[in-house]
Enzyme design. Structure first.
Site, PDB file in Angstrom:
ATOM      1  N   LYS A  53       6.743   5.031  31.447  1.00 17.69           N
ATOM      2  CA  LYS A  53       6.875   6.430  31.007  1.00 17.69           C
ATOM      3  C   LYS A  53       7.660   7.261  32.008  1.00 17.69           C
ATOM      4  O   LYS A  53       8.375   8.186  31.646  1.00 17.69           O
ATOM      5  CB  LYS A  53       5.496   7.066  30.761  1.00 17.69           C
ATOM      6  CG  LYS A  53       5.063   6.985  29.308  1.00 17.69           C
ATOM      7  CD  LYS A  53       4.496   5.650  28.896  1.00 17.69           C
ATOM      8  CE  LYS A  53       5.331   4.761  28.078  1.00 17.69           C
ATOM      9  NZ  LYS A  53       4.699   3.463  27.778  1.00 17.69           N
ATOM     10  N   GLY A 117     -11.456 -12.924  41.617  1.00 17.46           N
ATOM     11  CA  GLY A 117     -12.837 -13.050  41.160  1.00 17.46           C
ATOM     12  C   GLY A 117     -13.016 -14.229  40.216  1.00 17.46           C
ATOM     13  O   GLY A 117     -12.150 -14.509  39.379  1.00 17.46           O
ATOM     14  N   GLY A 183      12.690  -9.547  21.270  1.00 15.59           N
ATOM     15  CA  GLY A 183      11.453  -8.996  20.709  1.00 15.59           C
ATOM     16  C   GLY A 183      11.558  -7.497  20.492  1.00 15.59           C
ATOM     17  O   GLY A 183      11.747  -6.745  21.453  1.00 15.59           O
ATOM     18  N   VAL A 186       6.906  -2.815  20.874  1.00 19.33           N
ATOM     19  CA  VAL A 186       6.827  -1.527  21.563  1.00 19.33           C
ATOM     20  C   VAL A 186       7.499  -1.596  22.949  1.00 19.33           C
ATOM     21  O   VAL A 186       8.360  -0.772  23.278  1.00 19.33           O
ATOM     22  CB  VAL A 186       5.343  -1.106  21.733  1.00 19.33           C
ATOM     23  CG1 VAL A 186       5.249   0.209  22.479  1.00 19.33           C
ATOM     24  CG2 VAL A 186       4.659  -1.019  20.377  1.00 19.33           C
ATOM     25  N   GLU A 206      15.341 -10.199  17.248  1.00 19.07           N
ATOM     26  CA  GLU A 206      13.975 -10.199  16.716  1.00 19.07           C
ATOM     27  C   GLU A 206      13.845 -11.292  15.665  1.00 19.07           C
ATOM     28  O   GLU A 206      14.659 -11.388  14.759  1.00 19.07           O
ATOM     29  CB  GLU A 206      13.657  -8.816  16.123  1.00 19.07           C
ATOM     30  CG  GLU A 206      12.404  -8.719  15.269  1.00 19.07           C
ATOM     31  CD  GLU A 206      11.116  -9.140  15.997  1.00 19.07           C
ATOM     32  OE1 GLU A 206      10.867  -8.640  17.103  1.00 19.07           O
ATOM     33  OE2 GLU A 206      10.383  -9.987  15.438  1.00 19.07           O
ATOM     34  N   GLY A 274       5.524 -10.251  23.534  1.00 20.25           N
ATOM     35  CA  GLY A 274       4.072 -10.094  23.440  1.00 20.25           C
ATOM     36  C   GLY A 274       3.362 -10.497  24.712  1.00 20.25           C
ATOM     37  O   GLY A 274       3.988 -10.961  25.680  1.00 20.25           O
ATOM     38  N   ARG A 275       2.061 -10.311  24.707  1.00 22.48           N
ATOM     39  CA  ARG A 275       1.235 -10.603  25.885  1.00 22.48           C
ATOM     40  C   ARG A 275       0.054 -11.447  25.464  1.00 22.48           C
ATOM     41  O   ARG A 275      -0.345 -11.445  24.305  1.00 22.48           O
ATOM     42  CB  ARG A 275       0.770  -9.292  26.518  1.00 22.48           C
ATOM     43  CG  ARG A 275       1.946  -8.447  27.017  1.00 22.48           C
ATOM     44  CD  ARG A 275       1.498  -7.144  27.635  1.00 22.48           C
ATOM     45  NE  ARG A 275       0.672  -7.283  28.801  1.00 22.48           N
ATOM     46  CZ  ARG A 275       1.108  -7.459  30.044  1.00 22.48           C
ATOM     47  NH1 ARG A 275       2.393  -7.549  30.296  1.00 22.48           N
ATOM     48  NH2 ARG A 275       0.260  -7.544  31.061  1.00 22.48           N
ATOM     49  N   ASP A 315      -7.665  -5.939  27.029  1.00 19.37           N
ATOM     50  CA  ASP A 315      -6.636  -6.826  26.468  1.00 19.37           C
ATOM     51  C   ASP A 315      -7.142  -8.249  26.275  1.00 19.37           C
ATOM     52  O   ASP A 315      -6.570  -9.041  25.531  1.00 19.37           O
ATOM     53  CB  ASP A 315      -5.438  -6.892  27.432  1.00 19.37           C
ATOM     54  CG  ASP A 315      -4.501  -5.698  27.285  1.00 19.37           C
ATOM     55  OD1 ASP A 315      -4.895  -4.727  26.611  1.00 19.37           O
ATOM     56  OD2 ASP A 315      -3.393  -5.734  27.851  1.00 19.37           O
ATOM     57  N   HIS A 452       2.518  29.097  14.463  1.00 17.96           N
ATOM     58  CA  HIS A 452       3.941  29.124  14.138  1.00 17.96           C
ATOM     59  C   HIS A 452       4.701  29.747  15.296  1.00 17.96           C
ATOM     60  O   HIS A 452       4.242  30.745  15.849  1.00 17.96           O
ATOM     61  CB  HIS A 452       4.159  29.958  12.873  1.00 17.96           C
ATOM     62  CG  HIS A 452       5.602  30.122  12.533  1.00 17.96           C
ATOM     63  ND1 HIS A 452       6.358  29.099  12.001  1.00 17.96           N
ATOM     64  CD2 HIS A 452       6.442  31.183  12.688  1.00 17.96           C
ATOM     65  CE1 HIS A 452       7.602  29.534  11.818  1.00 17.96           C
ATOM     66  NE2 HIS A 452       7.667  30.796  12.225  1.00 17.96           N
TER      67      HIS A 452
HETATM   68  C1  LIG Z   1       5.600  -2.333  30.116  1.00 18.58           C
HETATM   69  C2  LIG Z   1       4.261  -1.992  29.502  1.00 18.58           C
HETATM   70  C3  LIG Z   1       4.061  -0.725  28.992  1.00 18.58           C
HETATM   71  C4  LIG Z   1       2.834  -0.383  28.443  1.00 18.58           C
HETATM   72  N1  LIG Z   1       2.673   0.879  27.956  1.00 18.58           N
HETATM   73  C5  LIG Z   1       1.486   1.231  27.423  1.00 18.58           C
HETATM   74  C6  LIG Z   1       1.280   2.556  26.958  1.00 18.58           C
HETATM   75  O1  LIG Z   1       2.148   3.409  27.063  1.00 18.58           O
HETATM   76  N2  LIG Z   1       0.072   2.857  26.432  1.00 18.58           N
HETATM   77  C7  LIG Z   1      -0.927   1.930  26.305  1.00 18.58           C
HETATM   78  O2  LIG Z   1      -1.989   2.258  25.791  1.00 18.58           O
HETATM   79  N3  LIG Z   1      -0.751   0.658  26.743  1.00 18.58           N
HETATM   80  C8  LIG Z   1       0.426   0.305  27.304  1.00 18.58           C
HETATM   81  N4  LIG Z   1       0.588  -0.968  27.778  1.00 18.58           N
HETATM   82  C9  LIG Z   1      -0.536  -1.915  27.654  1.00 18.58           C
HETATM   83  C10 LIG Z   1      -1.578  -1.645  28.743  1.00 18.58           C
HETATM   84  O3  LIG Z   1      -0.984  -1.763  30.001  1.00 18.58           O
HETATM   85  C11 LIG Z   1      -2.744  -2.600  28.601  1.00 18.58           C
HETATM   86  O4  LIG Z   1      -3.250  -2.539  27.284  1.00 18.58           O
HETATM   87  C12 LIG Z   1      -3.852  -2.255  29.569  1.00 18.58           C
HETATM   88  O5  LIG Z   1      -3.392  -2.262  30.898  1.00 18.58           O
HETATM   89  C13 LIG Z   1      -5.021  -3.237  29.425  1.00 18.58           C
HETATM   90  O6  LIG Z   1      -6.015  -2.887  30.306  1.00 18.58           O
HETATM   91  P1  LIG Z   1      -7.054  -3.962  30.849  1.00 18.58           P
HETATM   92  O7  LIG Z   1      -7.974  -3.200  31.731  1.00 18.58           O
HETATM   93  O8  LIG Z   1      -7.613  -4.735  29.739  1.00 18.58           O
HETATM   94  O9  LIG Z   1      -6.202  -5.002  31.725  1.00 18.58           O
HETATM   95  P2  LIG Z   1      -5.080  -4.854  32.819  1.00 18.58           P
HETATM   96  O10 LIG Z   1      -4.530  -3.502  32.916  1.00 18.58           O
HETATM   97  O11 LIG Z   1      -4.124  -5.968  32.572  1.00 18.58           O
HETATM   98  O12 LIG Z   1      -5.848  -5.116  34.172  1.00 18.58           O
HETATM   99  C14 LIG Z   1      -6.391  -6.341  34.505  1.00 18.58           C
HETATM  100  C15 LIG Z   1      -6.579  -6.390  36.004  1.00 18.58           C
HETATM  101  O13 LIG Z   1      -7.382  -7.508  36.316  1.00 18.58           O
HETATM  102  C16 LIG Z   1      -6.890  -8.132  37.478  1.00 18.58           C
HETATM  103  N5  LIG Z   1      -7.362  -9.508  37.456  1.00 18.58           N
HETATM  104  C17 LIG Z   1      -7.117 -10.469  36.539  1.00 18.58           C
HETATM  105  N6  LIG Z   1      -7.792 -11.587  36.809  1.00 18.58           N
HETATM  106  C18 LIG Z   1      -8.488 -11.349  37.950  1.00 18.58           C
HETATM  107  C19 LIG Z   1      -9.365 -12.119  38.731  1.00 18.58           C
HETATM  108  N7  LIG Z   1      -9.702 -13.354  38.366  1.00 18.58           N
HETATM  109  N8  LIG Z   1      -9.876 -11.559  39.838  1.00 18.58           N
HETATM  110  C20 LIG Z   1      -9.571 -10.286  40.202  1.00 18.58           C
HETATM  111  N9  LIG Z   1      -8.726  -9.501  39.483  1.00 18.58           N
HETATM  112  C21 LIG Z   1      -8.212 -10.030  38.373  1.00 18.58           C
HETATM  113  C22 LIG Z   1      -5.381  -7.990  37.336  1.00 18.58           C
HETATM  114  O14 LIG Z   1      -4.745  -8.128  38.584  1.00 18.58           O
HETATM  115  C23 LIG Z   1      -5.286  -6.569  36.769  1.00 18.58           C
HETATM  116  O15 LIG Z   1      -5.227  -5.637  37.819  1.00 18.58           O
HETATM  117  C24 LIG Z   1       1.793  -1.335  28.378  1.00 18.58           C
HETATM  118  C25 LIG Z   1       1.984  -2.620  28.899  1.00 18.58           C
HETATM  119  C26 LIG Z   1       3.203  -2.939  29.472  1.00 18.58           C
HETATM  120  C27 LIG Z   1       3.395  -4.307  30.032  1.00 18.58           C
END
Ligand SMILES: Cc1cc2nc3c(=O)[nH]c(=O)nc-3n(C[C@H](O)[C@H](O)[C@H](O)COP(=O)(O)OP(=O)(O)OC[C@H]3O[C@@H](n4cnc5c(N)ncnc54)[C@H](O)[C@@H]3O)c2cc1C
Length: 474
Positions: A53, A117, A183, A186, A206, A274-275, A315, A452
């Site tokens: 952003k 972890g 792809g 988004v 795509e 995708g992820r 996620d 407005h």
């Molecule tokens: C380029 C990009 C743009 C995005 N833009 C948006 C947006 O504008 N709006 C939106 O809603 N979403 C956006 N997303 C998606 C968003 O980033 C994710 O949906 C969100 O971060 C998921 O949160 P989470 O807490 O599930 O996991 P994550 O944010 O992925 O965090 C997981 C954390 O766990 C840590 N971890 C993993 N395994 C271990 C382990 N075994 N031990 C210790 N630590 C560990 C990782 O290092 C990480 O820090 C975007 C993603 C990307 C890649």
């Protein structure tokens, strides 16, 4: 092993994990959070939502200065971009926010354990540090919030430079002359837009025959027309078969709709297909935590996995009535609800009221069902649509592209879905999200006074249009 066990150990400090940890601490849980990376905040703060952003904002200003200022009678001379400074500004914002999460952990008395972890048992988490001894945290519950990582594509050789993912596309040291985005989702469209605005020729490959899969088809088609007008080239039905770095270039090959093999030599390739859930080294298999075929952790309605005492959010997860959406705010809401349920609070998350936003220009924002979903489910609905173009505010700020579409139940008028493409659509969708959450009708919105001149008037007009009575439609 610490003396008294933690009430909760969270693995992963993204928007799911760190928000869950704060809520747990607020509820009096003795809480620890484990993070393997050097900074807290996860994908979202470090390499996702926030840096993207920041660059979207900078590049939008560049385009405004180049293309819009003149129409306002403003002349600023030649627009020059200092990319290094632009990237530094982004890094500063990331640093401020990740530092802010660390401060929040401290303020809430949450122990931060830096290291990888792994589930030791249902009542312990083992934290490994590079080169150092392992540490075991005894705990009553474990919350997995380890997030996701980009999906690799067969034949595509990621070299972390010429051929990379969104992470590399946030730090290109120079503007690529030619960029191929694989792809049209988004992330690809947001970052493709950034580099196009900064001067790259962008081609999006795509596999499907449309862009933005999952988004209402009418919105996606409108978006494609606008992006094409802006200069992005879309090759749909393209099956990418390979991509690899070649010197300071990259070559990408694909099969087009007719099955013909095509290739292109470009400066950089952004793979954004995708992820996938990230569970590497987490110890899920050893602990017996059930995963689906795509490697996502399966949870029940309290976000508990099949192993009692082990929970998961963000996620990483999938479950009955829990869609595998990968959104930061969805992860955070799940974190709050999961922890509140652990504390015996009757919390609930309405997955139909979670907005999704594409931060391109114009923005695209949705909440609830698409027309395709309603048709597939055989639900009778009425639709109201209103363009931004006739609105005074849209003309005054020169952002007339786009429209609002509201889908309401044919019998009850309850809003089932709402979609906005236009300037600040991501902010405008909040009103519609609230309407869906509250079970509101199009009549409720139509009867609400909208100031407005504002862009939000398009929402009121679209609500009126559900019943064929828009006032300013032309
Ligand atoms: C380029 C990009 C743009 C995005 N833009 C948006 C947006 O504008 N709006 C939106 O809603 N979403 C956006 N997303 C998606 C968003 O980033 C994710 O949906 C969100 O971060 C998921 O949160 P989470 O807490 O599930 O996991 P994550 O944010 O992925 O965090 C997981 C954390 O766990 C840590 N971890 C993993 N395994 C271990 C382990 N075994 N031990 C210790 N630590 C560990 C990782 O290092 C990480 O820090 C975007 C993603 C990307 C890649």
């Amino acid at each position: 092993m610490s003396d008294t066990p933690f009430d909760l150990v969270v693995i992963g400090s993204g928007p799911g994990g760190y928000v869950a940890a704060i809520r747990a601490a607020q509820l009096g849980f003795k809480t620890a959070i484990v993070e393997k990376d050097a900074t807290l905040g996860g994908t979202c703060l470090n390499v996702g939502c926030i840096p993207s952003k920041a660059l979207l904002q900078s590049s939008e200003l560049v385009e405004e200065a180049q293309k819009s200022f003149d129409r306002h009678g403003i002349s600023v001379g030649e627009v020059k971009v200092d990319l290094a400074k632009m990237l530094k500004r982004k890094d500063t914002i990331v640093r401020q926010l990740t530092g802010g999460v660390a401060a929040l952990m401290k303020k809430n008395g949450i122990e931060v354990a830096q290291g990888h972890g792994r589930i030791g048992s249902a009542s312990s988490v083992v934290v490994g540090t590079a080169g150092g001894p392992e540490r075991t945290l005894a705990t009553k519950r474990i919350l997995l919030a380890s997030g996701s990582v980009p999906v690799a594509l067969p034949g595509v050789e990621l070299d972390g430079d010429r051929v990379g993912t969104s992470t590399e596309a946030l730090t290109y040291p120079e503007v690529p002359k030619e960029l191929v985005v694989i792809g049209a989702g988004v992330i690809g469209l947001e970052l493709g837009s950034v580099w196009r605005r900064l001067g790259a020729r962008v081609t999006v490959l795509e596999y499907m025959d449309r862009i933005l899969p999952g988004i209402d088809a009418e919105m996606a088609a409108a978006a494609q027309r606008i992006f094409e007008r802006q200069g992005i080239k879309f090759l749909l039905g393209a099956r990418v078969t390979g991509a690899k770095a070649q010197g300071d270039k990259a070559v990408v090959t694909w099969q087009d709709k007719a099955g013909e093999t095509k290739s292109l030599e470009v400066d950089r390739v952004l793979v954004s297909t995708g992820r996938k859930a990230y569970t590497e080294g987490l110890g899920v298999a050893e602990a017996g935590v059930a995963l689906d075929k795509r490697g996502r952790v399966i949870v029940g309605k309290h976000y508990e996995t099949n192993v009692p005492g082990i929970y998961a959010i963000g996620d990483l997860i999938i479950g009955e009535g829990i869609p595998g959406l990968m959104l930061a705010h969805k992860a955070s809401e799940e974190g709050v609800v999961a922890v509140e349920q652990m504390a015996g609070i009757k919390a609930h998350l309405n997955y139909d009221a979670i907005p999704g936003i594409v931060y391109t220009s114009p923005e695209i924002a949705s909440v609830g069902k698409t027309e395709e979903e309603l048709k597939a489910a055989g639900i009778a609905y009425k639709r109201g649509k209103f363009d931004f173009a006739p609105l005074g505010r849209a003309k005054a700020i020169q952002h007339t592209d786009g429209f609002v579409k509201i889908l309401a139940d044919a019998k009850t008028d309850r809003i089932l879905g709402a979609h906005v493409i236009g300037h600040h659509a991501g902010d405008l969708i909040a009103e519609l999200g609230l309407a869906v959450e509250f079970g509101g009708s199009s009549e409720d919105i139509a009867r609400s006074t909208h100031a407005h001149p504002t862009l939000a008037e398009a929402i009121k007009e679209a609500a009126l249009a559900v019943d064929g009575r828009a006032l300013h439609g032309i």
